[in-house]
Motif scaffolding. Structure first.
Motif, PDB file in Angstrom:
ATOM      1  N   ALA A 176       0.837  -1.202   0.000  1.00  0.00           N
ATOM      2  CA  ALA A 176       0.000   0.000   0.000  1.00  0.00           C
ATOM      3  C   ALA A 176       0.874   1.255   0.000  1.00  0.00           C
ATOM      4  CB  ALA A 176      -0.941  -0.010   1.205  1.00  0.00           C
ATOM      5  N   VAL A 177       2.003   1.206   0.693  1.00  0.00           N
ATOM      6  CA  VAL A 177       2.946   2.331   0.682  1.00  0.00           C
ATOM      7  C   VAL A 177       3.484   2.532  -0.737  1.00  0.00           C
ATOM      8  CG1 VAL A 177       5.197   3.136   1.514  1.00  0.00           C
ATOM      9  CG2 VAL A 177       3.569   2.112   3.111  1.00  0.00           C
ATOM     10  N   ALA A 178       3.821   1.436  -1.409  1.00  0.00           N
ATOM     11  CA  ALA A 178       4.324   1.535  -2.785  1.00  0.00           C
ATOM     12  C   ALA A 178       3.272   2.151  -3.708  1.00  0.00           C
ATOM     13  CB  ALA A 178       4.741   0.152  -3.301  1.00  0.00           C
ATOM     14  N   TYR A 179       2.025   1.696  -3.572  1.00  0.00           N
ATOM     15  CA  TYR A 179       0.961   2.267  -4.405  1.00  0.00           C
ATOM     16  C   TYR A 179       0.762   3.747  -4.096  1.00  0.00           C
ATOM     17  CZ  TYR A 179      -0.167  -2.674  -5.253  1.00  0.00           C
ATOM     18  OH  TYR A 179      -0.106  -4.000  -5.580  1.00  0.00           O
ATOM     19  N   ALA A 180       0.791   4.116  -2.817  1.00  0.00           N
ATOM     20  CA  ALA A 180       0.619   5.518  -2.432  1.00  0.00           C
ATOM     21  C   ALA A 180       1.770   6.385  -2.954  1.00  0.00           C
ATOM     22  CB  ALA A 180       0.497   5.638  -0.916  1.00  0.00           C
ATOM     23  N   ASP A 181       2.993   5.874  -2.867  1.00  0.00           N
ATOM     24  CA  ASP A 181       4.130   6.623  -3.411  1.00  0.00           C
ATOM     25  C   ASP A 181       3.936   6.859  -4.908  1.00  0.00           C
ATOM     26  OD1 ASP A 181       5.311   6.670  -0.910  1.00  0.00           O
ATOM     27  OD2 ASP A 181       6.870   5.194  -1.396  1.00  0.00           O
ATOM     28  N   GLY A 182       3.418   5.849  -5.601  1.00  0.00           N
ATOM     29  CA  GLY A 182       3.140   6.004  -7.033  1.00  0.00           C
ATOM     30  C   GLY A 182       2.079   7.052  -7.298  1.00  0.00           C
ATOM     31  N   VAL A 183       1.051   7.096  -6.463  1.00  0.00           N
ATOM     32  CA  VAL A 183      -0.004   8.100  -6.616  1.00  0.00           C
ATOM     33  C   VAL A 183       0.569   9.501  -6.425  1.00  0.00           C
ATOM     34  CG1 VAL A 183      -2.142   9.009  -5.603  1.00  0.00           C
ATOM     35  CG2 VAL A 183      -1.911   6.557  -6.049  1.00  0.00           C
ATOM     36  N   VAL A 184       1.459   9.660  -5.448  1.00  0.00           N
ATOM     37  CA  VAL A 184       2.104  10.967  -5.233  1.00  0.00           C
ATOM     38  C   VAL A 184       2.864  11.391  -6.498  1.00  0.00           C
ATOM     39  CG1 VAL A 184       3.917  12.170  -3.945  1.00  0.00           C
ATOM     40  CG2 VAL A 184       2.235  10.759  -2.730  1.00  0.00           C
ATOM     41  N   CYS A 185       3.594  10.462  -7.087  1.00  0.00           N
ATOM     42  CA  CYS A 185       4.319  10.780  -8.324  1.00  0.00           C
ATOM     43  C   CYS A 185       3.355  11.128  -9.453  1.00  0.00           C
ATOM     44  CB  CYS A 185       5.194   9.599  -8.749  1.00  0.00           C
ATOM     45  SG  CYS A 185       6.586   9.294  -7.657  1.00  0.00           S
TER      46      CYS A 185
ATOM     47  N   MET B 245       0.338  12.385  -9.186  1.00  0.00           N
ATOM     48  CA  MET B 245      -0.249  13.695  -8.910  1.00  0.00           C
ATOM     49  C   MET B 245       0.738  14.827  -9.189  1.00  0.00           C
ATOM     50  SD  MET B 245      -2.479  12.653  -5.532  1.00  0.00           S
ATOM     51  CE  MET B 245      -2.526  14.308  -4.926  1.00  0.00           C
ATOM     52  N   ALA B 246       2.029  14.536  -9.007  1.00  0.00           N
ATOM     53  CA  ALA B 246       3.054  15.544  -9.279  1.00  0.00           C
ATOM     54  C   ALA B 246       3.342  15.646 -10.775  1.00  0.00           C
ATOM     55  CB  ALA B 246       4.329  15.207  -8.527  1.00  0.00           C
ATOM     56  N   GLU B 247       2.780  14.716 -11.549  1.00  0.00           N
ATOM     57  CA  GLU B 247       2.938  14.684 -13.001  1.00  0.00           C
ATOM     58  C   GLU B 247       4.402  14.642 -13.424  1.00  0.00           C
ATOM     59  OE1 GLU B 247       0.655  17.891 -14.674  1.00  0.00           O
ATOM     60  OE2 GLU B 247      -1.206  17.124 -13.818  1.00  0.00           O
ATOM     61  N   ASN B 248       5.193  13.832 -12.697  1.00  0.00           N
ATOM     62  CA  ASN B 248       6.609  13.730 -13.030  1.00  0.00           C
ATOM     63  C   ASN B 248       6.960  12.393 -13.670  1.00  0.00           C
ATOM     64  OD1 ASN B 248       6.353  12.104 -10.832  1.00  0.00           O
ATOM     65  ND2 ASN B 248       7.988  13.010  -9.651  1.00  0.00           N
ATOM     66  N   GLY B 249       5.995  11.472 -13.752  1.00  0.00           N
ATOM     67  CA  GLY B 249       6.233  10.205 -14.437  1.00  0.00           C
ATOM     68  C   GLY B 249       6.889   9.119 -13.612  1.00  0.00           C
ATOM     69  N   GLY B 250       7.078   9.296 -12.322  1.00  0.00           N
ATOM     70  CA  GLY B 250       7.772   8.303 -11.522  1.00  0.00           C
ATOM     71  C   GLY B 250       6.897   7.219 -10.920  1.00  0.00           C
ATOM     72  N   GLU B 251       5.598   7.235 -11.267  1.00  0.00           N
ATOM     73  CA  GLU B 251       4.684   6.302 -10.598  1.00  0.00           C
ATOM     74  C   GLU B 251       5.012   4.832 -10.838  1.00  0.00           C
ATOM     75  OE1 GLU B 251       2.645   7.655 -14.413  1.00  0.00           O
ATOM     76  OE2 GLU B 251       3.638   8.668 -12.773  1.00  0.00           O
ATOM     77  N   TRP B 252       5.471   4.478 -12.031  1.00  0.00           N
ATOM     78  CA  TRP B 252       5.717   3.060 -12.325  1.00  0.00           C
ATOM     79  C   TRP B 252       6.951   2.525 -11.622  1.00  0.00           C
ATOM     80  CZ3 TRP B 252       2.096  -0.046 -13.481  1.00  0.00           C
ATOM     81  CH2 TRP B 252       0.962   0.452 -14.102  1.00  0.00           C
ATOM     82  N   SER B 253       7.812   3.401 -11.147  1.00  0.00           N
ATOM     83  CA  SER B 253       8.931   2.938 -10.319  1.00  0.00           C
ATOM     84  C   SER B 253       8.410   2.323  -9.025  1.00  0.00           C
ATOM     85  CB  SER B 253       9.869   4.100  -9.977  1.00  0.00           C
ATOM     86  OG  SER B 253      10.446   4.625 -11.141  1.00  0.00           O
ATOM     87  N   HIS B 254       7.220   2.707  -8.612  1.00  0.00           N
ATOM     88  CA  HIS B 254       6.612   2.208  -7.379  1.00  0.00           C
ATOM     89  C   HIS B 254       5.548   1.155  -7.679  1.00  0.00           C
ATOM     90  CE1 HIS B 254       8.725   5.371  -5.254  1.00  0.00           C
ATOM     91  NE2 HIS B 254       8.402   6.136  -6.283  1.00  0.00           N
ATOM     92  N   TRP B 255       4.737   1.412  -8.682  1.00  0.00           N
ATOM     93  CA  TRP B 255       3.673   0.474  -9.014  1.00  0.00           C
ATOM     94  C   TRP B 255       4.214  -0.828  -9.595  1.00  0.00           C
ATOM     95  CZ3 TRP B 255       0.109   4.512 -11.810  1.00  0.00           C
ATOM     96  CH2 TRP B 255      -0.473   5.343 -10.847  1.00  0.00           C
TER      97      TRP B 255
END
Length: 132
Positions: free
Chosen positions: A93-102, A104-114
């Motif tokens: 859940a932390v990994a998914y949340a970190d991805g959501v933060v990325c 929302m920031a529109e920086n493209g880093g979400e898949w590093s977590h998801w």
């Protein structure tokens, strides 16, 4: 008699690997915050005050990751597979949340977590005994 999936030694090995990765990410965030920011595809701030704030927040992030790793080690070494399973599920859940933060920031880093979140979920759920 075959070993139940939830008792597989592979799951404890995988859990130990996840714990080691979390501790490593935590130490990296504390000692090298600019590099740790790259996992979120954020650039380090240029101003001294902003850099000090971000470095402090990365230390908090690092301590969080070290805690997650140590909690995982503890449940693994004590042999409490259900607790270990829940730690991994909540860690996912932390990994998914970190991805959501990325995202929302529109920086493209979400898949590093998801990308690794589902692995944590699967191993955690298997440790909980979903498949026996």
């Amino acid at each position: 008699m075959p070993v139940a999936v939830s008792r597989s030694p592979f799951l404890t090995i995988a859990s130990t690997v996840f714990a080691t990765i979390w501790v490593g990410f935590g130490v990296n965030a504390i000692l090298n915050p600019d590099h740790a920011l790259s996992f979120f595809e954020f650039r380090p701030p240029l101003g001294a005050a902003d850099k000090k704030l971000v470095d402090s927040l990365m230390a908090v992030y690092g301590i969080r990751d070290i805690f997650m790793g140590l909690a995982t080690y503890a449940a693994t070494f004590v042999g409490d597979r259900k607790t270990l399973g829940w730690i991994l599920v909540f860690g996912s859940a932390v990994a998914y949340a970190d991805g959501v933060v990325c995202l929302m920031a529109e920086n493209g880093g979400e898949w590093s977590h998801w990308g690794y979140g589902p692995m944590l979920t699967i191993v955690g759920v298997l440790l909980l005994g979903v498949l026996g």
